[in-house]
Design an enzyme around this catalytic site. Structure first.
Site, PDB file in Angstrom:
ATOM      1  N   THR A   1       0.819  -1.210   0.000  1.00  0.00           N
ATOM      2  CA  THR A   1       0.000   0.000   0.000  1.00  0.00           C
ATOM      3  C   THR A   1       0.860   1.270   0.000  1.00  0.00           C
ATOM      4  O   THR A   1       2.073   1.208   0.151  1.00  0.00           O
ATOM      5  CB  THR A   1      -0.929   0.007   1.235  1.00  0.00           C
ATOM      6  OG1 THR A   1      -0.148  -0.323   2.384  1.00  0.00           O
ATOM      7  CG2 THR A   1      -2.038  -1.001   1.085  1.00  0.00           C
ATOM      8  N   ASP A   2       0.189   2.422  -0.132  1.00  0.00           N
ATOM      9  CA  ASP A   2       0.892   3.706  -0.198  1.00  0.00           C
ATOM     10  C   ASP A   2       0.897   4.406   1.148  1.00  0.00           C
ATOM     11  O   ASP A   2       1.016   5.634   1.215  1.00  0.00           O
ATOM     12  CB  ASP A   2       0.218   4.618  -1.220  1.00  0.00           C
ATOM     13  CG  ASP A   2       0.024   3.939  -2.551  1.00  0.00           C
ATOM     14  OD1 ASP A   2       1.024   3.484  -3.116  1.00  0.00           O
ATOM     15  OD2 ASP A   2      -1.129   3.846  -3.013  1.00  0.00           O
TER      16      ASP A   2
ATOM     17  N   SER B   1       1.180   8.660   5.005  1.00  0.00           N
ATOM     18  CA  SER B   1       0.539   8.599   3.696  1.00  0.00           C
ATOM     19  C   SER B   1       1.589   9.034   2.688  1.00  0.00           C
ATOM     20  O   SER B   1       2.078  10.145   2.751  1.00  0.00           O
ATOM     21  CB  SER B   1      -0.664   9.535   3.640  1.00  0.00           C
ATOM     22  OG  SER B   1      -1.119   9.633   2.319  1.00  0.00           O
ATOM     23  N   ARG B   2       1.945   8.115   1.782  1.00  0.00           N
ATOM     24  CA  ARG B   2       3.111   8.394   0.939  1.00  0.00           C
ATOM     25  C   ARG B   2       2.803   9.231  -0.292  1.00  0.00           C
ATOM     26  O   ARG B   2       3.706   9.753  -0.899  1.00  0.00           O
ATOM     27  CB  ARG B   2       3.772   7.074   0.516  1.00  0.00           C
ATOM     28  CG  ARG B   2       4.364   6.353   1.688  1.00  0.00           C
ATOM     29  CD  ARG B   2       5.251   5.199   1.303  1.00  0.00           C
ATOM     30  NE  ARG B   2       5.478   4.393   2.488  1.00  0.00           N
ATOM     31  CZ  ARG B   2       4.823   3.296   2.772  1.00  0.00           C
ATOM     32  NH1 ARG B   2       3.929   2.827   1.912  1.00  0.00           N
ATOM     33  NH2 ARG B   2       5.047   2.638   3.877  1.00  0.00           N
ATOM     34  N   VAL B   3       1.543   9.345  -0.697  1.00  0.00           N
ATOM     35  CA  VAL B   3       1.278  10.175  -1.874  1.00  0.00           C
ATOM     36  C   VAL B   3       0.230  11.255  -1.628  1.00  0.00           C
ATOM     37  O   VAL B   3       0.121  12.194  -2.381  1.00  0.00           O
ATOM     38  CB  VAL B   3       0.814   9.330  -3.093  1.00  0.00           C
ATOM     39  CG1 VAL B   3       1.917   8.441  -3.575  1.00  0.00           C
ATOM     40  CG2 VAL B   3      -0.426   8.543  -2.778  1.00  0.00           C
TER      41      VAL B   3
END
Ligand code: ATP
Ligand code: MG
Length: 500
Positions: A339-340, A365-367
């Protein structure tokens, strides 16, 4: 009559052998040679495909999951009663798929797309295979629009974008499902289609969720795909794929879809059951070796399509249940890496009343930041760092008696922030609400307030009703200019005077 010579007989037999055509039809049907625990082995279906649906004499369907040299292994989507040695089975030449369409909105279906809400049949617009390759790189575009949860602690610090995959992870009873359902409720009027996939949940929990969505007017744009704990493992196993097929139908029509998989831990368990029954060798923690691939090929299908393809998206919120907060177990590490980002929920926080129990240090949350509105980005500023500092300072200053004023102020601010992040169920905060709260928190408006929670709701109510100029500007520009920040601060100060 002349006698036929032996030579002639041989040539006749030879030509018959040459001209003999294998009866193709025979390969389309097979005979059950073993049946038990929802697994059936069939002999004689040579050309069958992996994932193909076969139908047994009594109408029960099965899916091919194992192709061996002399037989095939098949999982059943119904009861194995009446399927025994000698029972005939027929190919359908169709890979497993589900009916899809607008008609499913507001409905509860099982993992095969059949309605189970006791209402009329669904008018379907098509049929989609449950397993589809994920869109390629060229077919995608970067995540750029927010998928707002309406939950302050998530939208401000761990924003989720449309097309992103954000894991919700935590022990049992830490509010995982609630985050997902609140996010669905927050999509009201935002033109987002929601799909809630229950995997191995109690039927009563699913009923409660449906009632909750209905009460909040969220069922109109939601499909519930339900496979309960009492359903056969194969149905639990296909449920998330079926839900994704339904989501893809809408995504390819240019719609934004939110899909919740509740939960993938139980999904992995159902797959383990199937695999062990199919006599595949178990790997780490007794899961079959391809369980990582199982979840990655599911979650890869969530993406944001390019403009040429309509710009639709699927945002996925998979849920994972941990044991004793152990995120390093096999299935949690797998899904974390696919997941991101993850929203990590913590039992200790939950039981101390900090709900939603988001652990600020372990969540990420990476994006999503790319998808945050400018206003939100400017307003949320340093709150993550402030909170982290507060948590550390809180421990260090626990036994200290005389603190300097600066430390005292920081502690008071952190305490107020923690209070502000508490949020009751199904009370989503809009982007404008959240920006107002964050701006005023940075302004330290809440630091000396006794009842932060009550005051916050009165304040928001006041802004929604009386400060429409501010709220409209936030909604229209989605930006936070310095003047607007000033206006919010002034309005907040004024309200505080009248409220105290
Ligand atoms: P399970 O492991 O059983 O699936 P879960 O982690 O999905 O549990 P929920 O079912 O969402 O947790 O929530 C557990 C309980 O906590 C529910 O009774 C729910 O109403 C309550 N709860 C969850 N979030 C909040 C909140 N923000 N405020 C108050 N109560 C909450
Ligand atoms: Mg739950």
């Amino acid at each position: 009559m002349a006698a036929i010579s032996s030579k002639e007989i041989i040539s006749i037999i030879k030509s018959q052998i040459n001209d003999y055509e294998f009866d193709k039809k025979d390969r389309e049907t097979g005979t059950v040679i073993y049946s038990g625990d929802g697994i059936v082995n069939i002999y004689g279906m040579d050309d069958v495909m992996y994932g193909e649906i076969v139908i047994f004499e009594n109408g029960v369907k099965g899916m091919v999951q194992d192709i061996r040299e002399d037989s095939i292994g098949c999982v059943l989507f119904g009861s194995d009663e009446g399927i025994r040695e000698g029972t005939h089975a027929r190919r359908t030449k169709k890979r497993a798929g589900v009916p899809v369409g607008e008609g499913f909105l507001g409905r509860i279906v099982n993992a095969l797309g059949e309605p189970i809400d006791g209402r009329e049949a669904v008018k379907e617009d098509g049929y989609r295979p449950i397993e589809e390759p994920a869109p390629g790189i060229i077919d995608r575009q970067p995540v750029a629009a927010p998928m707002e949860t309406g939950i302050l602690s998530i939208d401000s610090m761990f924003p989720i974008g449309r097309g992103q995959r954000e894991l919700i992870i935590g022990d049992r009873q830490t509010g995982k499902t609630s985050i997902a359902t609140d996010t669905i409720i927050n999509q009201k009027g935002k033109d987002v289609i929601c799909i809630y996939v229950a995997i191995g949940q109690k039927a009563s929990s699913v009923a409660r969720i449906v009632a909750d969505l209905k009460k909040n007017g969220a069922m109109d744009y939601t499909i519930v795909v339900s496979s309960t704990a009492s359903d056969p493992a194969p149905l639990q196993y296909v449920a998330p794929y079926s839900g994704t097929a339904m989501a893809e139908y809408f995504m390819h029509k240019g719609k934004d879809v939110l899909i919740v998989y509740d939960d993938l831990s139980k999904h992995a368990v159902s797959y383990r059951a199937i695999s062990l029954l199919l006599e595949r060798s178990p790997g780490r923690e007794a899961y079959p070796g391809d369980v990582f691939y199982l979840h990655s090929r599911l979650l890869e299908r969530s993406s944001r399509l390019s403009e040429e393809l309509g710009g639709g998206s699927i945002t996925a919120l998979p849920i994972i249940e941990t044991q004793d907060g152990d995120v390093s177990a096999y299935i949690p590490t797998n899904v974390i890496s696919i997941t991101d980002g993850q929203i990590f929920l913590e039992s200790d926080l939950f039981f101390s009343g900090q709900r939603p129990a988001v652990n600020v240090g372990l969540s990420v949350s990476r994006v999503g930041g790319a998808a945050q509105t400018k206003a939100m980005k400017k307003a949320s500023g340093s709150i993550r760092i402030d909170l982290a500092q507060y948590r550390e300072m809180e421990i260090f200053t626990q036994f200290a008696s005389d603190l300097d004023d600066n430390t005292k102020a920081q502690l008071a601010n952190g305490k107020a922030l923690m209070e502000l992040l508490k949020q009751p169920l199904s009370q989503p905060l809009s982007m404008a609400d959240q920006v107002v709260i964050l701006v005023l928190a940075t302004h330290r408006l809440f630091s000396d307030v006794e009842d932060v929670n009550g005051f916050r709701w009165r304040l928001i109510d006041h802004f929604r009703k009386n400060e429409t100029a501010i709220m409209n500007e936030l909604n229209d520009t989605k930006d936070l200019s310095d003047e607007l920040r000033k206006k919010i601060e002034e309005a907040g100060d004024k309200f505080k005077e009248t409220d105290m």
